[in-house]
Enzyme design. Structure first.
Site, short mmCIF file in Angstrom:
data_model
loop_
_atom_site.label_atom_id
_atom_site.label_comp_id
_atom_site.label_asym_id
_atom_site.label_seq_id
_atom_site.Cartn_x
_atom_site.Cartn_y
_atom_site.Cartn_z
CB CYS A 156 -0.99 -0.05 1.16
SG CYS A 156 -2.42 0.98 0.84
CG HIS A 204 -3.20 -3.18 4.00
ND1 HIS A 204 -2.27 -2.49 4.74
CD2 HIS A 204 -3.88 -2.24 3.30
CE1 HIS A 204 -2.37 -1.21 4.51
NE2 HIS A 204 -3.35 -1.02 3.64
CD GLU A 245 -0.35 -5.13 6.29
OE1 GLU A 245 -0.27 -5.71 5.18
OE2 GLU A 245 -0.66 -3.93 6.41
N1 GLN Z 1 -3.79 6.40 1.11
C1 GLN Z 1 -2.49 6.16 1.65
C2 GLN Z 1 -1.44 6.98 0.91
O1 GLN Z 1 -1.72 7.57 -0.08
C3 GLN Z 1 -2.13 4.70 1.59
C4 GLN Z 1 -3.09 3.92 2.44
C5 GLN Z 1 -2.55 2.68 3.06
O2 GLN Z 1 -1.34 2.44 3.12
N2 GLN Z 1 -3.44 1.89 3.58
O3 GLN Z 1 -0.33 7.02 1.32
#
Ligand code: GLN
Length: 192
Positions: A78, A171, A173
């Protein structure tokens, strides 16, 4: 085998817990000295702009870049994926700029803040993979050397690998399916 988990901000404790379930030594990394001796590094989800700022203030940016260029495997989930991308659409967040992909932050808009879906990921086997997306990015473009590992039903790319670099928009995890972490450990040990 020792895996570092960047612990500046975000979902690092969950990664550490999964690695320990897989009988792998996992160490939180906040300072450059803590990178010494790690065989692989996970960059977790969180807020990419915040993590980027912390990487710069703790002098971790260059250290991580040279580690990755030297062949140490990195796994970004992410926000971690956003930080590993060479290009971030319409954004000036300073990133590690390692992987030949262009990503778009918060690609699902405000209406769909988070969702879970089953993905076909041939690299992990036949069983569908439960993927949790939270204010997730997507990979808008993959350039040379990048293998696509997973797409959503609408074709958006959400997991990819380029040599020692592995990224997911979701994610791994936050599920009890350990296959993605196992896949990363196989990259670290040279099995994949
Ligand atoms: N929206 C976050 C970003 O732009 C990422 C979200 C996340 O890691 N769950 O950094």
């Amino acid at each position: 085998m020792k895996i570092g988990v960047l612990a500046s901000q975000g979902a690092f404790a969950e990664h550490i817990s999964i690695l320990r379930q897989l009988d792998t030594e996992a160490v939180p990394v906040r300072l450059p000295g803590e990178l010494r001796g790690v065989d692989g590094l996970i960059i977790p989800g969180g807020e990419s702009t915040t993590i980027s700022r912390l990487l710069t203030s703790y002098s971790l940016m260059n250290e991580i870049v040279s580690m990755a260029r030297g062949g140490v495997p990195l796994f970004g989930t992410c926000a971690g994926m956003i930080l590993m991308a060479k290009n971030i659409s319409g954004n000036s967040t300073e990133s590690l700029g390692l992987m030949n992909i262009r990503v778009k932050r918060n690609a699902f808009g405000r209406q769909i803040d988070s969702f879970e879906t089953e993905l076909e990921i041939p690299a992990l086997g036949e069983e569908p993979y439960p993927a949790v997306f939270i204010r997730a990015p997507i990979i808008e473009r993959c350039d040379s050397g990048v293998d696509i590992l997973a797409r959503l039903a609408d074709d958006n790319v959400v997991a990819a690998r380029e040599g020692n670099l592995l990224v997911t928009a979701f994610h791994p995890e936050l599920t009890d399916d350990l296959r993605f972490h196992r896949y990363f450990l196989d990259i670290v040990s040279g099995k994949r």
